[in-house]
Design a protein around this motif. Structure first.
Motif, PDB file in Angstrom:
ATOM      1  N   LEU A 364       0.834  -1.199   0.000  1.00  0.00           N
ATOM      2  CA  LEU A 364       0.000   0.000   0.000  1.00  0.00           C
ATOM      3  C   LEU A 364       0.876   1.258   0.000  1.00  0.00           C
ATOM      4  O   LEU A 364       0.635   2.198  -0.766  1.00  0.00           O
ATOM      5  CB  LEU A 364      -0.924  -0.013   1.225  1.00  0.00           C
ATOM      6  CG  LEU A 364      -1.932   1.133   1.376  1.00  0.00           C
ATOM      7  CD1 LEU A 364      -3.168   0.616   2.098  1.00  0.00           C
ATOM      8  CD2 LEU A 364      -1.352   2.296   2.166  1.00  0.00           C
ATOM      9  N   GLY A 365       1.910   1.287   0.859  1.00  0.00           N
ATOM     10  CA  GLY A 365       2.799   2.447   0.907  1.00  0.00           C
ATOM     11  C   GLY A 365       3.503   2.694  -0.413  1.00  0.00           C
ATOM     12  O   GLY A 365       3.643   3.842  -0.863  1.00  0.00           O
ATOM     13  N   ASN A 366       3.959   1.627  -1.061  1.00  0.00           N
ATOM     14  CA  ASN A 366       4.599   1.778  -2.370  1.00  0.00           C
ATOM     15  C   ASN A 366       3.643   2.387  -3.394  1.00  0.00           C
ATOM     16  O   ASN A 366       4.033   3.246  -4.196  1.00  0.00           O
ATOM     17  CB  ASN A 366       5.075   0.409  -2.882  1.00  0.00           C
ATOM     18  CG  ASN A 366       6.311  -0.089  -2.163  1.00  0.00           C
ATOM     19  OD1 ASN A 366       7.026   0.688  -1.529  1.00  0.00           O
ATOM     20  ND2 ASN A 366       6.551  -1.379  -2.230  1.00  0.00           N
ATOM     21  N   LEU A 367       2.391   1.960  -3.368  1.00  0.00           N
ATOM     22  CA  LEU A 367       1.419   2.466  -4.331  1.00  0.00           C
ATOM     23  C   LEU A 367       1.073   3.924  -4.066  1.00  0.00           C
ATOM     24  O   LEU A 367       0.893   4.715  -4.991  1.00  0.00           O
ATOM     25  CB  LEU A 367       0.156   1.600  -4.296  1.00  0.00           C
ATOM     26  CG  LEU A 367       0.333   0.180  -4.846  1.00  0.00           C
ATOM     27  CD1 LEU A 367      -0.861  -0.692  -4.470  1.00  0.00           C
ATOM     28  CD2 LEU A 367       0.506   0.212  -6.360  1.00  0.00           C
ATOM     29  N   VAL A 368       0.978   4.305  -2.794  1.00  0.00           N
ATOM     30  CA  VAL A 368       0.697   5.699  -2.461  1.00  0.00           C
ATOM     31  C   VAL A 368       1.848   6.596  -2.905  1.00  0.00           C
ATOM     32  O   VAL A 368       1.646   7.665  -3.488  1.00  0.00           O
ATOM     33  CB  VAL A 368       0.440   5.854  -0.948  1.00  0.00           C
ATOM     34  CG1 VAL A 368       0.440   7.318  -0.544  1.00  0.00           C
ATOM     35  CG2 VAL A 368      -0.892   5.216  -0.574  1.00  0.00           C
ATOM     36  N   ARG A 369       3.084   6.145  -2.649  1.00  0.00           N
ATOM     37  CA  ARG A 369       4.247   6.977  -2.956  1.00  0.00           C
ATOM     38  C   ARG A 369       4.576   7.003  -4.438  1.00  0.00           C
ATOM     39  O   ARG A 369       5.095   7.992  -4.945  1.00  0.00           O
ATOM     40  CB  ARG A 369       5.466   6.458  -2.189  1.00  0.00           C
ATOM     41  CG  ARG A 369       5.390   6.653  -0.690  1.00  0.00           C
ATOM     42  CD  ARG A 369       6.738   6.358  -0.047  1.00  0.00           C
ATOM     43  NE  ARG A 369       7.143   4.968  -0.197  1.00  0.00           N
ATOM     44  CZ  ARG A 369       6.822   3.998   0.664  1.00  0.00           C
ATOM     45  NH1 ARG A 369       6.097   4.293   1.717  1.00  0.00           N
ATOM     46  NH2 ARG A 369       7.234   2.768   0.472  1.00  0.00           N
ATOM     47  N   GLY A 370       4.281   5.895  -5.144  1.00  0.00           N
ATOM     48  CA  GLY A 370       4.809   5.794  -6.492  1.00  0.00           C
ATOM     49  C   GLY A 370       3.792   5.715  -7.593  1.00  0.00           C
ATOM     50  O   GLY A 370       4.157   5.473  -8.749  1.00  0.00           O
ATOM     51  N   SER A 371       2.498   5.895  -7.295  1.00  0.00           N
ATOM     52  CA  SER A 371       1.496   5.870  -8.350  1.00  0.00           C
ATOM     53  C   SER A 371       0.501   6.985  -8.087  1.00  0.00           C
ATOM     54  O   SER A 371       0.569   7.667  -7.071  1.00  0.00           O
ATOM     55  CB  SER A 371       0.767   4.516  -8.368  1.00  0.00           C
ATOM     56  OG  SER A 371      -0.140   4.425  -7.278  1.00  0.00           O
ATOM     57  N   ARG A 372      -0.423   7.158  -9.006  1.00  0.00           N
ATOM     58  CA  ARG A 372      -1.479   8.139  -8.807  1.00  0.00           C
ATOM     59  C   ARG A 372      -2.811   7.446  -8.570  1.00  0.00           C
ATOM     60  O   ARG A 372      -3.868   7.933  -8.946  1.00  0.00           O
ATOM     61  CB  ARG A 372      -1.540   9.100  -9.993  1.00  0.00           C
ATOM     62  CG  ARG A 372      -0.273   9.930 -10.087  1.00  0.00           C
ATOM     63  CD  ARG A 372      -0.464  11.210 -10.848  1.00  0.00           C
ATOM     64  NE  ARG A 372       0.625  12.136 -10.556  1.00  0.00           N
ATOM     65  CZ  ARG A 372       0.600  13.436 -10.819  1.00  0.00           C
ATOM     66  NH1 ARG A 372      -0.465  13.965 -11.381  1.00  0.00           N
ATOM     67  NH2 ARG A 372       1.615  14.211 -10.537  1.00  0.00           N
ATOM     68  N   ILE A 373      -2.715   6.289  -7.949  1.00  0.00           N
ATOM     69  CA  ILE A 373      -3.913   5.528  -7.598  1.00  0.00           C
ATOM     70  C   ILE A 373      -4.450   6.048  -6.264  1.00  0.00           C
ATOM     71  O   ILE A 373      -3.681   6.360  -5.345  1.00  0.00           O
ATOM     72  CB  ILE A 373      -3.578   4.026  -7.482  1.00  0.00           C
ATOM     73  CG1 ILE A 373      -3.043   3.507  -8.821  1.00  0.00           C
ATOM     74  CG2 ILE A 373      -4.803   3.229  -7.054  1.00  0.00           C
ATOM     75  CD1 ILE A 373      -2.494   2.099  -8.737  1.00  0.00           C
ATOM     76  N   ASN A 374      -5.751   6.126  -6.146  1.00  0.00           N
ATOM     77  CA  ASN A 374      -6.386   6.502  -4.889  1.00  0.00           C
ATOM     78  C   ASN A 374      -6.514   5.243  -4.035  1.00  0.00           C
ATOM     79  O   ASN A 374      -7.344   4.374  -4.312  1.00  0.00           O
ATOM     80  CB  ASN A 374      -7.756   7.118  -5.167  1.00  0.00           C
ATOM     81  CG  ASN A 374      -8.472   7.542  -3.903  1.00  0.00           C
ATOM     82  OD1 ASN A 374      -7.849   7.699  -2.862  1.00  0.00           O
ATOM     83  ND2 ASN A 374      -9.765   7.706  -3.991  1.00  0.00           N
ATOM     84  N   VAL A 375      -5.681   5.134  -3.008  1.00  0.00           N
ATOM     85  CA  VAL A 375      -5.602   3.917  -2.198  1.00  0.00           C
ATOM     86  C   VAL A 375      -6.256   4.157  -0.842  1.00  0.00           C
ATOM     87  O   VAL A 375      -5.923   5.116  -0.146  1.00  0.00           O
ATOM     88  CB  VAL A 375      -4.129   3.485  -1.997  1.00  0.00           C
ATOM     89  CG1 VAL A 375      -4.086   2.138  -1.299  1.00  0.00           C
ATOM     90  CG2 VAL A 375      -3.412   3.406  -3.337  1.00  0.00           C
ATOM     91  N   ALA A 376      -7.200   3.293  -0.470  1.00  0.00           N
ATOM     92  CA  ALA A 376      -7.841   3.384   0.836  1.00  0.00           C
ATOM     93  C   ALA A 376      -6.815   3.102   1.925  1.00  0.00           C
ATOM     94  O   ALA A 376      -5.900   2.291   1.748  1.00  0.00           O
ATOM     95  CB  ALA A 376      -8.991   2.389   0.932  1.00  0.00           C
TER      96      ALA A 376
END
Length: 857
Positions: A364-376
């Protein structure tokens, strides 16, 4: 007909037979009373271990005195006649020397017989469960763990009283009083003792049982009372043990309708795999069950309570944040949104539970930091239905996709299966050979594959950030465990447990930036509970250290933003969050954080803009709509607030939250009968202080003072450090003619406000409420001083603040200032009907100018 005698006891009939002996109904010839006589045959008593355990049971039970525990009268050794009643039909010589235990005979039924009968009403379940919890609490306080709690060891008398029986497997703890403690080697730890279906995972693994093991058994029993089914099943004991350690039970609602949300939460917490995540005492369980029984009608809510509407003789909305925008404008163009569920551990090794959750948190942290996906957030993902399908989770969290994973064992290999599910279809799946040394690479690959599927891949910064990866893998494991502990919303000591683990990780690697950021978040959580300034200072130091080590680490910036907001440094908090959103502008969790900081800074338009975008990004997430409605509520845009709250009803018509918020809107508009009717229709108990206060205020304005008093007292008991609730109670007491008690309540409110201002002296909202408390207590000079210091920080378009200012001026007899403030509050949207009902303005309502204002002229 007598079956024989044992010492002074005439055997009447057998009551049951188990591994530790036979139980008879018997008559004590000395005292002419009926008892339950438990007998240990000599082929068992010949064993020193069994004899010692039996005698220890006798001492344990003899030391217990509680209405919910069967009393122990006598223990002894005697010849038996006739012997065949003990081992009927068995070959060989029968025993002639027996150990016996004389206990209270409890007429009635085993709890199992009741469970096997017609479905139990919730009221009956709660009544029996509260008594069982009380019995366990008494035993645990005496240092005794039952270790075999099950329905056949619980008797229910004809008048509904509970008696817990059979401490034959009881373990006497080292905390027990002298004379009841076991000598060395007598606790038989390492052996599995108990009944498989009710046994805690740690007990099944041969580890020492403690109070929390009994609470797991209590959870199984409570589940069975509600549903008639066991939560964990298998063809063999080993299969049952595996299920209890690795599988989530079927939701209660699968078997039973109308199970209150709070009761489901209690059962889930009792059945937690990790003892640290269960209730820590029977007293805690009993308190929650009592609270649930006490108020069976209004709804249960779990924190955070996003639109907290409290009435201090009127309505004081402690809004989280929000604004409302037409549904058709806000729902257009949803972006990629994702929930990362905690990865399930199916290896059979409970020690890997935290690891599965930690891997998910890092992905989850990788996706928040490295993508523009809205992660719950992980906390919202962990609060989603534990046994839900990806479709259920997506609906609960308002996301389009769900990432789930499972750790499983295949021979000597541990495998990690990961799947990305979108709209019920598996979009991507992969199997990894798990190893701790390759964990970071596995997490990177999962993150990149998910990002490629949803948003074109990870940015380079997510692959290599300095100081986010520890030099020691053991530090990384500790960090994962700490993160899992921090997400436990049910445990008030979760922050303390996380702090300890983060510190151990930092002891191994002092430059581990993620661990410093986690430490800051844990300290803020502890501060929110204890309000200790030193804790907040340490939280800021930890966040600053994380930022120095890795300036681009979003977790560090969010942690520091939270510290800034907690210390009223709103501009700094806003700058941090804006920097986070430059990296991932589609993260609605960061937008909510920004909106809270903008709100507290008085920038209500900017807060609303952030919330509009959050709703655009995740239009099916009820919390975003809830926040939106709350800000409009604060600005007295009741129509707009109601529109937002109706979206909660649209998303979750089966939940109470939307209806509850709509009732608060009715209350603010002066429709007290309508609000009371809405509250009275809600089917679940009240656990939130502000909700309790709102219900009390509806009754207050309807002059149903007895009901109002009940809810105001409940509100104070639920949140004793909130001053506004004391003011509400004081207003009611004044109306009821208890002037001295009312003044005491107002003084309590002043003292509580002063303590809060000591920790946060620059908070304008707190100073404004302090002015109300002082004015109510008769200190108008102090109230005016506090009001003057609050004014510069109050938003110009905040109807709530204008209303409170008018109340303070009216209480202190400043007619011209009160009229000016009231004119402004009414212009901003405060309901004239509410103002007419408020005592503060009663002396002014004869004024023609006020009457004109009330009439809208």
């Amino acid at each position: 007909m007598s079956l024989g005698r044992i010492a002074e006891y005439e055997l009447i009939e057998p009551l049951g037979r188990g591994g530790m002996g036979v139980v008879f109904k018997a008559r004590d010839s000395r005292l002419d009373r009926v008892v339950a006589l438990k007998v240990l045959p000599e082929h068992l008593s010949a064993s020193r271990e069994h004899r010692t355990r039996f005698l220890r049971e006798a001492r344990a039970e003899a030391g217990l005195s509680h209405a919910s525990i069967a009393a122990c009268y006598d223990v002894g050794e005697a010849p038996a006649e006739p012997a065949d009643v003990l081992e009927p039909g068995s070959p060989g010589p029968h025993p002639d020397r027996l150990l016996y235990l004389a206990m209270e005979y409890v007429p009635g039924q085993d709890l199992q017989e009741i469970i096997d009968g017609p479905p139990m009403r919730i009221e009956q379940v709660l009544d029996l469960a509260i008594q069982i919890a009380a019995g366990l609490e008494a035993a645990h306080d005496a240092g005794i763990v039952h270790r075999d709690l099950k329905p056949t060891n619980v008797r229910v008398t004809p008048d509904g009283r509970i008696k817990v029986l059979d401490f034959g497997l009881a373990r006497v703890l080292e905390t027990a009083p002298p004379g009841m403690r076991p000598s060395s080697g007598l606790t038989s730890e390492g052996r599995v003792l108990g009944t498989a279906a009710y046994m805690a995972p740690e007990q099944a693994n041969g580890k020492p049982a403690d109070r929390r093991s009994d609470l797991f058994s209590f959870g199984v029993l409570l589940y069975q009372m509600i549903t008639g089914h066991l939560p964990f099943n298998g063809a063999t004991d080993m299969e049952v043990f595996y299920a209890a350690a690795n599988e989530e039970p079927t939701p209660l609602t699968r078997y039973a309708a109308n199970v209150p949300d709070e009761l489901q939460r209690i059962v889930r917490k009792l059945l937690a795999k990790d003892p640290g995540r269960r209730y820590q005492s029977a007293h805690e369980v009993g308190t929650d069950l009592e609270r649930l029984r006490r108020d069976p009608a209004p709804p249960i809510r779990r924190r955070p309570s996003p639109a907290r509407a409290a009435l201090a003789m009127g309505l004081v909305i402690a809004a989280t944040v929000a604004g409302v925008w037409a549904w058709q404008h806000l729902s257009s163009g949803p972006r990629a949104s994702l929930a990362v569920m905690p990865f399930r551990n199916r290896t059979g090794d409970p020690g890997m539970d935290d690891l599965g959750e930690g891997i998910a948190a890092d992905v989850l942290g990788n996706l928040v930091r490295g993508s523009r996906i809205n992660v719950a957030s992980m906390s919202s993902a962990m609060a989603a239905p534990g046994n839900g399908s990806p479709e259920t989770v997506a609906r609960e969290l308002g996301v389009k996709s769900v990432l789930e994973g499972t750790l499983r064992r295949e021979g000597p290999r541990v495998l990690l299966d990961v799947a990305l599910v979108q709209n019920g279809v598996v979009r991507w799946t992969k199997r990894y050979d798990y190893s701790l040394s390759g964990l970071l690479e596995i997490e990177r690959d999962i993150s990149d594959q998910v990002a490629r599927s949803l948003a074109g891949g990870l940015a380079p910064r997510a692959v290599a950030q300095p100081h986010t990866e520890p030099r020691a893998l053991s530090a990384y494991t500790l960090y994962l465990r700490a993160g899992a502990a921090l997400e436990d919303a049910d445990d008030p000591r979760a922050g303390d447990r996380a702090l300890e683990l983060y510190q151990k990780a930092l002891d191994q690697d002092p430059d581990f930036a993620l661990a410093w950021a986690g430490r800051s978040l844990a300290l803020v959580k502890v501060w929110a509970r204890d309000k200790t300034p030193e804790t907040l200072r340490q939280a800021e130091e930890a966040a600053n250290r994380a930022v120095r080590l890795s300036p681009q680490l979003l977790e560090a910036r969010v942690a520091r933003a939270q510290v800034y907001r907690a210390t009223s440094r709103y501009a700094e908090s806003i700058r941090e969050l804006e920097a986070v959103l430059q990296v991932n502008p589609n993260w609605d969790e960061a937008l909510l954080q920004l909106a809270w900081s903008q709100r507290d800074a008085g920038n209500l338009n900017a807060a609303e803009a952030a919330l509009r975008k959050a709703v655009q990004l995740r239009p099916d997430y009820w919390r975003n709509w809830n926040a939106l409605g709350a800000l409009r509520f604060r600005r007295a845009d009741y129509r707009g607030a109601a529109d937002a709250f109706r979206q909660i009803v649209r998303i979750f018509p089966e939940k109470n939250r939307g209806y509850e918020q709509l009732a608060a809107v009715q209350l603010a508009q002066g429709d007290y009968a309508g609000a009371a009717a809405t509250y009275e229709r809600l089917p679940r108990p009240v656990q939130d202080a502000i909700l309790a206060s709102n219900i009390g205020s509806a009754y207050f304005y309807l002059k149903r003072f007895g009901e109002a008093e009940r809810y105001y007292h409940l509100a104070v008991s639920l949140e004793p450090r909130e001053p506004t609730l004391r003011i509400n109670l004081g207003d009611l007491l004044l109306h009821m003619g208890a002037a001295d008690s009312a003044r005491a309540a107002y003084r309590d409110a002043v003292a509580l406000d002063e303590a809060l201002l000591h920790d946060d002296p620059q908070n304008p909202a707190r100073r404004l409420h302090y002015a109300v408390a002082l004015a109510k207590a008769g200190d108008c000079a102090g109230a005016r001083t506090s009001l003057a210091s609050a004014r510069p920080g109050l938003p110009a378009d905040d109807a709530e603040s204008a209303h409170i200012v008018a109340r303070v001026e009216a209480l202190c007899g400043r007619r011209a200032d009160a009229i000016a403030a009231l004119r402004r509050a009414l212009k901003l949207g405060v309901s004239p009907r509410m103002v007419r009902a408020e005592d503060e303005f009663r002396a002014l309502t004869i004024d023609p100018e006020i009457q004109a204002l009330m009439a809208g002229r």
